[in-house]
Scaffold this motif. Structure first.
Motif, PDB file in Angstrom:
ATOM      1  N   SER A  94       0.824  -1.216   0.000  1.00 29.60           N
ATOM      2  CA  SER A  94       0.000   0.000   0.000  1.00 29.60           C
ATOM      3  C   SER A  94       0.853   1.259   0.000  1.00 29.60           C
ATOM      4  CB  SER A  94      -0.935   0.003   1.219  1.00 29.60           C
ATOM      5  OG  SER A  94      -1.826  -1.093   1.175  1.00 29.60           O
ATOM      6  N   ALA A  95       2.035   1.179   0.619  1.00 34.74           N
ATOM      7  CA  ALA A  95       2.901   2.351   0.734  1.00 34.74           C
ATOM      8  C   ALA A  95       3.923   2.443  -0.395  1.00 34.74           C
ATOM      9  CB  ALA A  95       3.631   2.318   2.074  1.00 34.74           C
ATOM     10  N   ALA A  96       3.889   1.504  -1.325  1.00 34.59           N
ATOM     11  CA  ALA A  96       4.913   1.434  -2.368  1.00 34.59           C
ATOM     12  C   ALA A  96       4.833   2.617  -3.326  1.00 34.59           C
ATOM     13  CB  ALA A  96       4.773   0.133  -3.146  1.00 34.59           C
ATOM     14  N   THR A 108       7.364  -4.976  -7.273  1.00 35.82           N
ATOM     15  CA  THR A 108       8.112  -5.854  -6.372  1.00 35.82           C
ATOM     16  C   THR A 108       7.310  -6.123  -5.103  1.00 35.82           C
ATOM     17  OG1 THR A 108      10.231  -5.052  -7.210  1.00 35.82           O
ATOM     18  CG2 THR A 108      10.244  -6.111  -5.045  1.00 35.82           C
ATOM     19  N   ARG A 109       6.755  -5.071  -4.523  1.00 34.87           N
ATOM     20  CA  ARG A 109       6.005  -5.239  -3.270  1.00 34.87           C
ATOM     21  C   ARG A 109       4.662  -5.926  -3.500  1.00 34.87           C
ATOM     22  NH1 ARG A 109       7.223  -0.031   0.639  1.00 34.87           N
ATOM     23  NH2 ARG A 109       9.446   0.159   0.160  1.00 34.87           N
ATOM     24  N   ASP A 110       4.079  -5.654  -4.658  1.00 27.80           N
ATOM     25  CA  ASP A 110       2.844  -6.344  -5.034  1.00 27.80           C
ATOM     26  C   ASP A 110       3.103  -7.849  -5.149  1.00 27.80           C
ATOM     27  OD1 ASP A 110       0.192  -6.733  -6.132  1.00 27.80           O
ATOM     28  OD2 ASP A 110       1.105  -6.812  -8.107  1.00 27.80           O
ATOM     29  N   SER A 111       4.194  -8.212  -5.791  1.00 26.93           N
ATOM     30  CA  SER A 111       4.567  -9.624  -5.920  1.00 26.93           C
ATOM     31  C   SER A 111       4.783 -10.248  -4.551  1.00 26.93           C
ATOM     32  CB  SER A 111       5.848  -9.758  -6.752  1.00 26.93           C
ATOM     33  OG  SER A 111       5.660  -9.294  -8.056  1.00 26.93           O
ATOM     34  N   ARG A 112       5.416  -9.504  -3.666  1.00 21.45           N
ATOM     35  CA  ARG A 112       5.704 -10.034  -2.331  1.00 21.45           C
ATOM     36  C   ARG A 112       4.417 -10.327  -1.567  1.00 21.45           C
ATOM     37  NH1 ARG A 112       6.978 -13.049   0.146  1.00 21.45           N
ATOM     38  NH2 ARG A 112       8.316 -13.249   1.967  1.00 21.45           N
ATOM     39  N   LEU A 113       3.403  -9.483  -1.743  1.00 19.86           N
ATOM     40  CA  LEU A 113       2.123  -9.729  -1.075  1.00 19.86           C
ATOM     41  C   LEU A 113       1.458 -10.990  -1.619  1.00 19.86           C
ATOM     42  CD1 LEU A 113      -0.246  -9.028   0.777  1.00 19.86           C
ATOM     43  CD2 LEU A 113      -1.075  -7.471  -1.009  1.00 19.86           C
ATOM     44  N   HIS A 114       1.452 -11.141  -2.923  1.00 20.29           N
ATOM     45  CA  HIS A 114       0.833 -12.327  -3.516  1.00 20.29           C
ATOM     46  C   HIS A 114       1.555 -13.606  -3.079  1.00 20.29           C
ATOM     47  CE1 HIS A 114      -2.227 -10.709  -6.388  1.00 20.29           C
ATOM     48  NE2 HIS A 114      -1.551  -9.602  -6.128  1.00 20.29           N
TER      49      HIS A 114
END
Length: 231
Positions: free
Chosen positions: A137-139, A146-152
């Protein structure tokens, strides 16, 4: 504008209105429903035909302007016009690769969300999900994917299945290669963050059906944009 125009400019689904609007507008341009240099229907008419708010329509038009597909002109004969020279199309037929990737992703990630919601999650797993959600959300635009991938991946990880997590990681690499070929659209990122929150909340409250449905809606939005720009 009738016939093909009616087929393309039909109401979009509410869940991913922005993403589907971008897809419909690009279809109209690429199919020649609105040719190079021609004016799109007026905003009010187009919003009514697509069944969306004018705010959503303007966001989609702004995204396409940034990607050099349309331009706005002012004055008595103003409006939104398709660019006389359009961006070069992606070479080759990407549909087989794209549809194969999207189908595999849909099965794996909706299943992962449903399975995660059915687990009795330990505090560490719950903290892992909430932390990766906050990071996504803060990306910034630069590190969003990268952060979206990490959440998934975190969603797959909390299922406890190493094989599922590995499979999700593999398909995410394929998805990211495709996403790298299309522009980052800020309204889509805002929408994705809202959908991420719905998925994680459903998992944390143990609502497996809601988790699966929320993930399916989220994946449909990404699929709309990929189809819009790559096919």
């Amino acid at each position: 504008m009738t016939g093909a125009g009616d087929a393309v400019f039909r109401p979009v689904r509410a869940g991913n209105a922005f993403e589907e609007t971008v897809e419909r507008l690009l279809q109209a341009i690429r199919l020649g429903v609105v040719g190079a240099g021609e004016r799109l229907p007026p905003e009010r008419e187009l919003a009514e035909r697509l069944g969306i708010s004018r705010v959503t329509l303007r966001e989609a038009l702004r995204a396409l302007a940034d990607a050099h597909y349309v331009e706005s002109r002012r004055g008595r004969y103003g409006g939104t016009f398709v660019m006389a020279t359009l961006p070069e199309p992606v070479t080759g037929d990407r549909r087989p690769e794209l549809e194969d990737t999207l189908s595999l992703r849909y099965v794996l990630e909706t299943g992962a969300a449903e399975l995660a919601a059915g687990q009795a999650l330990k505090p560490a797993a719950r903290e892992h999900l909430t932390a990766t959600l906050a990071d996504a959300s803060a990306a910034s635009l630069g590190d969003y994917r990268t952060r979206d991938s990490r959440l998934h991946l975190a969603i797959a990880e909390v299922t406890g299945s190493a094989s599922l997590t590995s499979a999700v990681a593999d398909v995410r690499m394929r998805v990211n290669r495709l996403l790298d070929e299309i522009p980052l659209l800020e309204p889509n990122l805002d929408h994705s963050n809202t959908q991420h929150e719905a998925v994680v909340n459903a998992i944390l409250t143990g609502n497996a059906q809601a988790a699966r449905q929320a993930m399916a809606e989220h994946l449909d939005g990404t699929a709309s944009l990929l189809r819009a720009f790559l096919t």
